[in-house]
Structures are given as structure tokens and as C-alpha cells.
Design an enzyme around this catalytic site. Structure first.
Site, PDB file in Angstrom:
ATOM      1  N   SER A 134       0.870  -1.335  -0.013  1.00 50.05           N
ATOM      2  CA  SER A 134       0.165   0.108  -0.089  1.00 50.05           C
ATOM      3  C   SER A 134       0.998   1.284   0.146  1.00 50.05           C
ATOM      4  O   SER A 134       2.061   1.173   0.633  1.00 50.05           O
ATOM      5  CB  SER A 134      -0.906  -0.142   1.200  1.00 50.05           C
ATOM      6  OG  SER A 134      -1.610   1.312   1.397  1.00 50.05           O
ATOM      7  N   LYS A 189      -4.631  -6.718   3.181  1.00 53.96           N
ATOM      8  CA  LYS A 189      -4.638  -5.452   2.317  1.00 53.96           C
ATOM      9  C   LYS A 189      -6.119  -5.019   1.615  1.00 53.96           C
ATOM     10  O   LYS A 189      -6.320  -3.925   1.676  1.00 53.96           O
ATOM     11  CB  LYS A 189      -3.650  -5.803   1.004  1.00 53.96           C
ATOM     12  CG  LYS A 189      -3.470  -4.735  -0.022  1.00 53.96           C
ATOM     13  CD  LYS A 189      -2.978  -3.370   0.375  1.00 53.96           C
ATOM     14  CE  LYS A 189      -2.792  -2.406  -0.599  1.00 53.96           C
ATOM     15  NZ  LYS A 189      -3.557  -2.261  -1.809  1.00 53.96           N
ATOM     16  N   HIS A 192      -7.723  -3.406   4.434  1.00 54.35           N
ATOM     17  CA  HIS A 192      -7.183  -2.024   4.399  1.00 54.35           C
ATOM     18  C   HIS A 192      -7.757  -1.089   3.542  1.00 54.35           C
ATOM     19  O   HIS A 192      -8.056  -0.109   3.735  1.00 54.35           O
ATOM     20  CB  HIS A 192      -5.703  -2.148   4.240  1.00 54.35           C
ATOM     21  CG  HIS A 192      -5.122  -0.857   3.908  1.00 54.35           C
ATOM     22  ND1 HIS A 192      -5.042  -0.484   2.587  1.00 54.35           N
ATOM     23  CD2 HIS A 192      -4.080  -0.024   4.409  1.00 54.35           C
ATOM     24  CE1 HIS A 192      -4.483   0.851   2.443  1.00 54.35           C
ATOM     25  NE2 HIS A 192      -3.741   1.177   3.625  1.00 54.35           N
ATOM     26  N   ASN A 193      -7.893  -1.493   2.025  1.00 51.53           N
ATOM     27  CA  ASN A 193      -8.562  -0.855   1.242  1.00 51.53           C
ATOM     28  C   ASN A 193      -9.775  -0.343   1.567  1.00 51.53           C
ATOM     29  O   ASN A 193     -10.300   0.704   1.136  1.00 51.53           O
ATOM     30  CB  ASN A 193      -8.408  -1.339  -0.327  1.00 51.53           C
ATOM     31  CG  ASN A 193      -7.041  -1.176  -0.860  1.00 51.53           C
ATOM     32  OD1 ASN A 193      -5.981  -1.163  -0.083  1.00 51.53           O
ATOM     33  ND2 ASN A 193      -6.839  -1.549  -2.121  1.00 51.53           N
ATOM     34  N   GLU A 196      -9.952   2.397   3.709  1.00 52.07           N
ATOM     35  CA  GLU A 196      -9.722   3.464   3.326  1.00 52.07           C
ATOM     36  C   GLU A 196     -11.053   4.053   2.526  1.00 52.07           C
ATOM     37  O   GLU A 196     -11.211   5.316   2.618  1.00 52.07           O
ATOM     38  CB  GLU A 196      -8.495   3.013   1.931  1.00 52.07           C
ATOM     39  CG  GLU A 196      -8.201   4.112   1.270  1.00 52.07           C
ATOM     40  CD  GLU A 196      -6.958   3.652   0.119  1.00 52.07           C
ATOM     41  OE1 GLU A 196      -6.302   2.940   0.635  1.00 52.07           O
ATOM     42  OE2 GLU A 196      -7.314   3.918  -0.967  1.00 52.07           O
TER      43      GLU A 196
HETATM   44  N1  LIG Z   1      -0.528  -0.839  -3.944  1.00 51.78           N
HETATM   45  C1  LIG Z   1      -0.809   0.326  -4.608  1.00 51.78           C
HETATM   46  O1  LIG Z   1      -1.096   1.454  -4.296  1.00 51.78           O
HETATM   47  C2  LIG Z   1      -0.898   0.150  -6.238  1.00 51.78           C
HETATM   48  C3  LIG Z   1      -1.134   1.063  -7.113  1.00 51.78           C
HETATM   49  C4  LIG Z   1      -1.127   1.062  -8.473  1.00 51.78           C
HETATM   50  C5  LIG Z   1      -0.943  -0.239  -8.907  1.00 51.78           C
HETATM   51  N2  LIG Z   1      -0.990  -1.434  -7.807  1.00 51.78           N
HETATM   52  C6  LIG Z   1      -0.821  -2.916  -8.376  1.00 51.78           C
HETATM   53  O2  LIG Z   1       0.501  -2.995  -8.658  1.00 51.78           O
HETATM   54  C7  LIG Z   1       0.675  -3.940  -9.939  1.00 51.78           C
HETATM   55  C8  LIG Z   1       1.252  -3.029 -11.034  1.00 51.78           C
HETATM   56  O3  LIG Z   1       0.692  -1.789 -11.050  1.00 51.78           O
HETATM   57  P1  LIG Z   1       1.181  -0.832 -12.275  1.00 51.78           P
HETATM   58  O4  LIG Z   1       0.239   0.365 -12.233  1.00 51.78           O
HETATM   59  O5  LIG Z   1       2.633  -0.728 -12.138  1.00 51.78           O
HETATM   60  O6  LIG Z   1       1.102  -1.665 -13.634  1.00 51.78           O
HETATM   61  P2  LIG Z   1      -0.189  -2.407 -14.562  1.00 51.78           P
HETATM   62  O7  LIG Z   1      -0.794  -0.870 -15.318  1.00 51.78           O
HETATM   63  O8  LIG Z   1      -1.100  -2.618 -13.680  1.00 51.78           O
HETATM   64  O9  LIG Z   1       0.206  -3.283 -15.378  1.00 51.78           O
HETATM   65  C9  LIG Z   1       1.200  -2.951 -16.305  1.00 51.78           C
HETATM   66  C10 LIG Z   1       2.543  -4.083 -16.269  1.00 51.78           C
HETATM   67  O10 LIG Z   1       1.958  -5.319 -16.485  1.00 51.78           O
HETATM   68  C11 LIG Z   1       2.627  -5.882 -17.443  1.00 51.78           C
HETATM   69  N3  LIG Z   1       1.802  -7.101 -17.920  1.00 51.78           N
HETATM   70  C12 LIG Z   1       0.502  -7.137 -18.254  1.00 51.78           C
HETATM   71  N4  LIG Z   1       0.306  -8.341 -18.836  1.00 51.78           N
HETATM   72  C13 LIG Z   1       1.390  -8.993 -18.676  1.00 51.78           C
HETATM   73  C14 LIG Z   1       1.509 -10.306 -19.257  1.00 51.78           C
HETATM   74  N5  LIG Z   1       0.411 -11.192 -19.708  1.00 51.78           N
HETATM   75  N6  LIG Z   1       2.617 -10.958 -18.962  1.00 51.78           N
HETATM   76  C15 LIG Z   1       3.943 -10.040 -18.658  1.00 51.78           C
HETATM   77  N7  LIG Z   1       3.490  -8.892 -18.433  1.00 51.78           N
HETATM   78  C16 LIG Z   1       2.323  -8.300 -18.304  1.00 51.78           C
HETATM   79  C17 LIG Z   1       3.107  -5.007 -18.216  1.00 51.78           C
HETATM   80  O11 LIG Z   1       3.796  -5.315 -19.234  1.00 51.78           O
HETATM   81  P3  LIG Z   1       3.986  -4.462 -20.738  1.00 51.78           P
HETATM   82  O12 LIG Z   1       4.956  -3.428 -20.588  1.00 51.78           O
HETATM   83  O13 LIG Z   1       4.807  -5.326 -21.384  1.00 51.78           O
HETATM   84  O14 LIG Z   1       2.789  -4.186 -21.171  1.00 51.78           O
HETATM   85  C18 LIG Z   1       3.356  -3.908 -17.509  1.00 51.78           C
HETATM   86  O15 LIG Z   1       4.822  -4.246 -17.006  1.00 51.78           O
HETATM   87  C19 LIG Z   1      -0.660  -4.342 -10.160  1.00 51.78           C
HETATM   88  O16 LIG Z   1      -1.184  -5.375 -10.000  1.00 51.78           O
HETATM   89  C20 LIG Z   1      -1.540  -3.135  -9.681  1.00 51.78           C
HETATM   90  O17 LIG Z   1      -2.984  -3.414  -9.294  1.00 51.78           O
HETATM   91  C21 LIG Z   1      -0.682  -1.256  -6.721  1.00 51.78           C
END
Ligand SMILES: NC(=O)c1ccc[n+]([C@@H]2O[C@H](COP(=O)([O-])OP(=O)(O)OC[C@H]3O[C@@H](n4cnc5c(N)ncnc54)[C@H](OP(=O)(O)O)[C@@H]3O)[C@@H](O)[C@H]2O)c1
Length: 577
Positions: A134, A189, A192-193, A196
Site C-alpha cells: 500500500s 490489504k 485495508h483498502n 480506506e
Molecule cells: N499498491 C498500490 O497502491 C498500487 C497502485 C497501483 C497499482 N498497484 C498494483 O501493482 C501492480 C502493478 O501496477 P502498475 O500500475 O505498475 O502496472 P499495470 O498497469 O497494472 O500493469 C502493467 C504491467 O503489467 C505487465 N503485464 C501485463 N500483462 C502481462 C503479461 N501477460 N505478461 C507479462 N507482463 C504483463 C506490463 O508489461 P508490458 O509493459 O509488456 O505491457 C506492465 O509491466 C498491479 O497489480 C496493480 O494493481 C498497486
């Protein structure tokens, strides 16, 4: 697979969009870490490595290279699109990793998926650790709050790495702890959300009440929030609320909040929290109202069609300062309810899924790095330390005192909201929950009576053991459920009808015992009652419309024979309620 002599990285990140690249940079900035990075499409890897030469990243352009660049046990953090993306990466890593290696999923996975993935991957000898992270992109870069699940063994390797990148609370403690096995991290988590969502909705209602109740401008209300942020309400969300309310729109010169479309989005974790709470039977009313409030806000067509519905025009309150003080109290009280309900869900989830969760430790790791970081999380930790078996967080002495001293103000605020037609669903439902919990008697007794009337669902009495049913369609005498049938979901047995046996029942013919209450659609009305004149036996009471005693539907009190298939006991016939 390449020889291990080429391995230089102690940790790897797969998925280099905003979260993954920030987490990789955070890892690389901590002493002792060398970070391997890989992304499905090469461009993101090259950009990250070129833009941050100081990080000393070890780029990989195939899963084979990625595995070869990691020292053993290999440890990889997946930060890709949750769902199919996560599964695709897992399959590739399983191909190139070996038993003892660790795969951590740091995305926003559904904890049920994490439980299933962990069970499957465990069979390969590779550790799978679902981890809630988070704090958004800023947290990923500078220190998030981290909630890892998975095995205790994997945490021995992963723990020190995660501790190095986690946010630090005021006392210097890293905001990470091993939450529990398999899906525990993603479950916590999720809650938590959910909390939130509730916190944000309560703050939004406070703003709306002050604005419509006092006529203050957003900038003036920003000052109120800034002031609140110096006291017991102090939190990240209160702090950023003041910032948002103070912001002026460059294009129009209006307060930004007045030009933002009033339809709140959601990514689904609030809904997950509520869905699971329903499954667990835990009332998380604050989180539910917050989730539904977002849905209502986004019901554009219905809202447009409902314009002009009658309602009061808000009139300014007589004493704005007193009202704002009341709102602050109502906000704090409602927030206590939301957290208490969230912890109830964690307790219920831990019991259902077999996790040994330390509630005080959870509050501790939410003190920094995450969106709900707040002053009063310290108090939650303290209260759980004093009494880990609190029946509810709100009953801890500190919170109880606050609720009791806030309740008058809280009621005034809810009354003002209702009288002026200002929607305050989270404030109102939190107060109703508080009153529900403290009520000595609830109208649930009447609900049980209704359920027994239309569905023979039975009820328990305040003055006797066992389950009972009133013969509503008969002479309205009461019958006791035979305890010997209870375990077989059998029907109740009449009391005091003579012989045989202690319950004094006679046998009910088989025909009337098995799924029999299901009348043909034609013989039931819309709400499931037998239609007058139809010849459907009233098996709820053992009494039917037919006067023929041989049919088992006469006036004699009856019971199913031992081998019968009653199926219409506590969960049987009639309404589904
Ligand atoms: N904790 C938080 O506050 C928070 C905030 C935002 C996100 N998140 C979570 O963190 C994770 C990453 O989020 P993000 O926003 O950085 O990215 P994202 O937009 O959710 O995903 C994009 C990424 O996933 C890869 N991807 C998608 N499909 C794929 C596949 N089939 N095989 C391999 N790679 C694949 C993409 O690769 P390419 O570049 O090749 O397309 C890119 O690197 C997600 O699960 C999201 O829900 C958490």
C-alpha cells in the site's frame, strides 16, 4: 538455465510499469541490494536502466537471463497487471526457477487467487508469497506499507529485503510484518483498502455537511481540515483533503473540487471487502456505505432523472463553529466504527482461513507508508497489546470513551443531515451500528418470528434451550425441534401431543416429509405462500389443507419417521430469507 557464476542480483523485479519501476528503484537504493529487472516488452526495461544508472540495475531480456542473474535462493517480485498478467509471469518463472526459490506477487491480487496459486506452486517446492503493498507509486518509491503472506520459511529470506524498503514509522519500526500464510497478506490489504474507502467517504461527508450547513467555501473548509490535522484526527487523508480543497482550477479560477465531475471511481477492492464480509457474516456497514456511495455517485442517468425530487433546502446552522466541532466528533466516532468493523472482518477471515494474525502488528504497519496512515493507529496497537482478545476494537477503553463522549454531537450531526436533506450514509449507518450493538433487545426477534411464519425457519427462546416453531397455519401452539433430528436438518417435533416419547410425536408419512413443501408454481403466490384453495399440504407445521389424516396433513401432530428425508427444517421451505 545459465550457470550461477553469472548471478549478481539478490532480488529481481518483473513488471516495470510505474509500481514495478518505483519498487525496483527503492530496492536498488538500499544498501546490499543488487536488483535484476525484467519486463515483457523490452522498452520499459531499457528506459528504466537508462534513466537510473545510479541504481546499478541488472537488466534481463528473457526469463532465462533473469533467472541466471539471480543468486540462490532466487527471489523475484512480480509487479504486473493483476489476474491474467500475474498468472502468465508465474508460469514463466516456474519454468526457470528451482525448488527453494521465492516468487512474490506484489500486485493487487484477490486473496482467493493467492490461496489457490500458493497451494499449486507449493507442490513444485517453490515458495509463493502474495503480498499486499500500500502507498501507491510514491510509497513504492520511498517506502510502502507491506503485508506479506506465504510461508514462514520464505519470510526468513524475504523479510530483511522487505524491511529495507518499507516505510518507517515515527519510532523507526519498518512497516512490514509477516501477516500469515498463503493469502493472508492480500486479505489484510483488501480490508485495508475497504477501510480506506470508509475513511474517504466519512471525510467527504464531513466536507459536504460543513459546506451545505455553514456556507463556507472550499478554501475555508481546507483550513478546518488543516486544523483537524493537528489533533486526534491527524492522518494522511485529512492532510491531502485540505490540499485538494485549497486547490484552484487554473482554467476557471473556481475551486478545483467544484469542477471535478462528482462521480467516484473504484478499482474493486472496496467491493471485495464487502463481498467477503457478507460471506463471513461480518457487518462492515461503513465500508459498504462508502462503496455504495461511489456507485450512487456514478449512477448518472438515475441522478439526472431524480433531479427535482422533493426535499428540504438546507438552511445554515445557527452556530457554525459549534456545528463544525460536532462534525469533527462525528467523524472521529464514525472512523472508530469503520476500523472496528474492518478488524472484525480480519478476525473472521483469520478464523475461516486458519491464519494466526496479530491485530496490533497490523495497526503498527499501517502507521506509515499507506493511505490510511493516521495518528490513532498507535492507539489501536496499544489497545490490542493490552487486550489481544478484545471482543471489538470499539470496546477498548480509549475508543469506548471517545464514542461515548462523541455520541451527542454525532446524533446532532445525523439529525441535521436528515433534516436538511444532506446525504450522510456513512455517518448515519455508523451511528445505527453503534446503537444496534449497544441495544439490549433488537427487533431481530420479530424477524425471527416472520421467518418462522413463512418458512418454518424456527426460533430460539430467551427462557429455554432448543429451537421452536409455532404452528402458524394450525392452532398456533408451539412445537420444539427434536434435537435428535437437528443434525440431519430435520423438522421440528411437536411438544406435548401425547405419546410416543418425550416430545410426544407421532409419525408423519414419508410423502409429507421430503422436499414436500415445494408446491407447484401455480399453487404458490408471488411471495411463496400457498394459494388459498390449493391442495398443497402445509408441511411447515405438519398441518395441511386436506382434512384427510391419512395424508399426514390432518390436524394430528406428526413427525417424520427416522428414515424420512425431511429437508424442510431450519433451512427448508417457504421463503428464502
Ligand atoms: N499498491 C498500490 O497502491 C498500487 C497502485 C497501483 C497499482 N498497484 C498494483 O501493482 C501492480 C502493478 O501496477 P502498475 O500500475 O505498475 O502496472 P499495470 O498497469 O497494472 O500493469 C502493467 C504491467 O503489467 C505487465 N503485464 C501485463 N500483462 C502481462 C503479461 N501477460 N505478461 C507479462 N507482463 C504483463 C506490463 O508489461 P508490458 O509493459 O509488456 O505491457 C506492465 O509491466 C498491479 O497489480 C496493480 O494493481 C498497486
Amino acid at each position: 538455465m545459465s550457470e550461477e557464476s553469472t548471478a549478481t542480483a539478490n532480488i529481481g523485479v518483473v513488471g516495470l510499469a510505474v509500481m514495478g519501476s518505483n519498487l525496483a528503484r527503492n530496492l536498488a537504493s538500499r544498501e546490499g541490494n543488487t536488483v535484476a529487472v525484467f519486463n515483457r516488452s523490452r522498452g520499459r526495461t531499457d528506459t528504466l536502466v537508462q534513466e537510473h544508472p545510479e541504481a546499478g540495475f541488472v537488466p534481463a531480456y528473457s526469463y532465462e537471463d533473469f533467472a541466471a542473474s539471480l543468486t540462490t535462493p532466487r527471489t523475484a517480485i512480480i509487479m504486473v497487471q493483476a489476474g491474467k498478467g500475474t498468472d502468465a509471469v508465474i508460469e514463466e518463472l516456474l519454468r526457470v526457477f528451482e525448488p527453494g526459490d521465492i516468487i512474490m506477487d506484489g500486485g493487487n491480487a484477490n486473496f482467493q487467487d493467492t490461496i489457490a496459486r500458493e497451494a499449486r506452486i507449493r507442490e513444485t517446492g517453490i515458495h509463493f508469497v502474495g503480498t499486499g503493498i500500500s502507498g501507491g507509486e510514491e510509497g513504492a518509491l520511498n517506502g510502502p506499507s507491506i503485508m506479506p503472506g506465504g510461508s514462514v520459511e520464505s519470510y526468513k529470506t524475504l523479510g530483511p529485503i522487505l524491511e529495507s524498503i518499507a516505510a518507517r514509522a515515527e519510532d523507526g519500526a519498518p512497516c512490514v510484518t509477516h501477516i500469515g500464510t498463503d493469502g493472508a497478506g492480500h486479505f489484510v490489504k483488501m480490508v485495508h483498502n475497504g477501510i480506506e474507502y470508509a475513511d474517504m467517504q466519512l471525510i467527504a461527508e464531513a466536507y459536504d455537511l460543513i459546506r451545505r450547513g455553514t456556507g463556507k467555501t472550499p478554501a475555508e473548509i481546507a483550513d478546518v481540515f488543516a486544523q483537524w490535522n493537528t489533533g486526534e484526527l491527524s492522518s494522511y487523508l485529512i492532510e491531502i483533503t485540505a490540499e485538494v480543497l485549497r486547490q484552484v482550477d487554473e482554467r476557471t479560477g473556481k475551486p478545483l473540487v467544484d469542477v471535478i465531475l462528482d462521480q467516484a471511481g473504484a478499482k474493486g477492492t472496496g467491493a471485495w471487502t464487502v463481498q467477503n464480509a457478507l460471506d463471513l457474516g461480518v457487518p462492515v456497514t461503513g465500508i459498504a456505505e462508502a462503496t455504495f456511495a461511489r456507485s450512487l455517485s456514478s449512477s448518472g442517468e438515475q441522478r439526472a432523472a431524480a433531479q427535482g425530487l422533493a426535499g428540504p433546502t438546507p438552511t445554515p446552522v445557527d452556530d457554525p463553529d459549534a456545528f463544525i466541532a460536532d462534525v469533527a466528533q462525528a467523524l472521529f466516532a464514525s472512523k472508530i466504527i469503520a476500523y472496528s468493523q474492518g478488524f472484525d472482518e480480519i478476525v473472521a477471515g483469520a478464523a475461516k482461513y486458519g491464519w494466526d494474525i496479530d491485530k496490533g502488528e497490523i495497526a503498527k504497519i499501517w502507521r506509515a507508508g499507506c493511505i490510511i496512515r493516521a495518528q490513532f493507529l498507535n492507539t489501536i496497537t496499544d489497545e490490542y497489546k493490552k487486550n489481544p482478545d478484545l471482543p471489538a476494537l470499539l470496546l477498548a477503553p480509549y475508543f469506548r470513551e471517545h464514542l461515548e463522549s462523541a455520541q451527542d454531537a454525532w446524533r446532532r450531526v445525523v439529525v441535521t443531515a436528515a433534516q436538511n436533506g444532506i446525504p450522510a450514509p456513512a455517518f448515519s449507518s455508523s451511528l445505527a451500528y453503534y446503537d444496534g450493538l449497544r441495544s439490549e433487545r433488537l427487533p431481530a426477534a420479530l424477524v425471527q418470528g416472520q421467518r418462522d411464519f413463512f418458512g418454518a425457519h424456527t426460533y430460539r427462546r430467551v427462557d429455554a434451550e432448543g429451537s421452536f416453531h409455532t404452528l402458524w397455519s394450525g392452532d398456533r401452539s408451539e412445537v420444539a425441534q427434536d434435537p435428535s433430528w437437528h443434525s440431519r436438518s430435520s423438522p421440528e417435533t411437536p411438544v406435548g401431543s401425547g405419546s410416543p416419547g418425550p416430545t410426544g410425536v407421532s409419525a408423519l408419512p414419508d410423502a409429507a416429509c421430503s422436499p414436500p413443501a415445494r408446491a407447484s408454481p401455480r399453487s404458490r403466490n408471488r411471495i411463496g405462500h400457498p394459494v388459498r384453495g390449493s391442495r398443497v399440504p402445509d408441511v411447515r407445521s405438519g398441518l395441511g389443507n386436506s382434512p384427510d389424516p391419512s395424508s399426514g396433513t390432518g390436524t394430528s401432530r406428526t413427525r417424520c419417521p427416522t428414515g424420512g428425508e425431511p429437508g424442510w427444517g431450519a433451512r427448508g421451505v417457504g421463503g428464502a430469507a
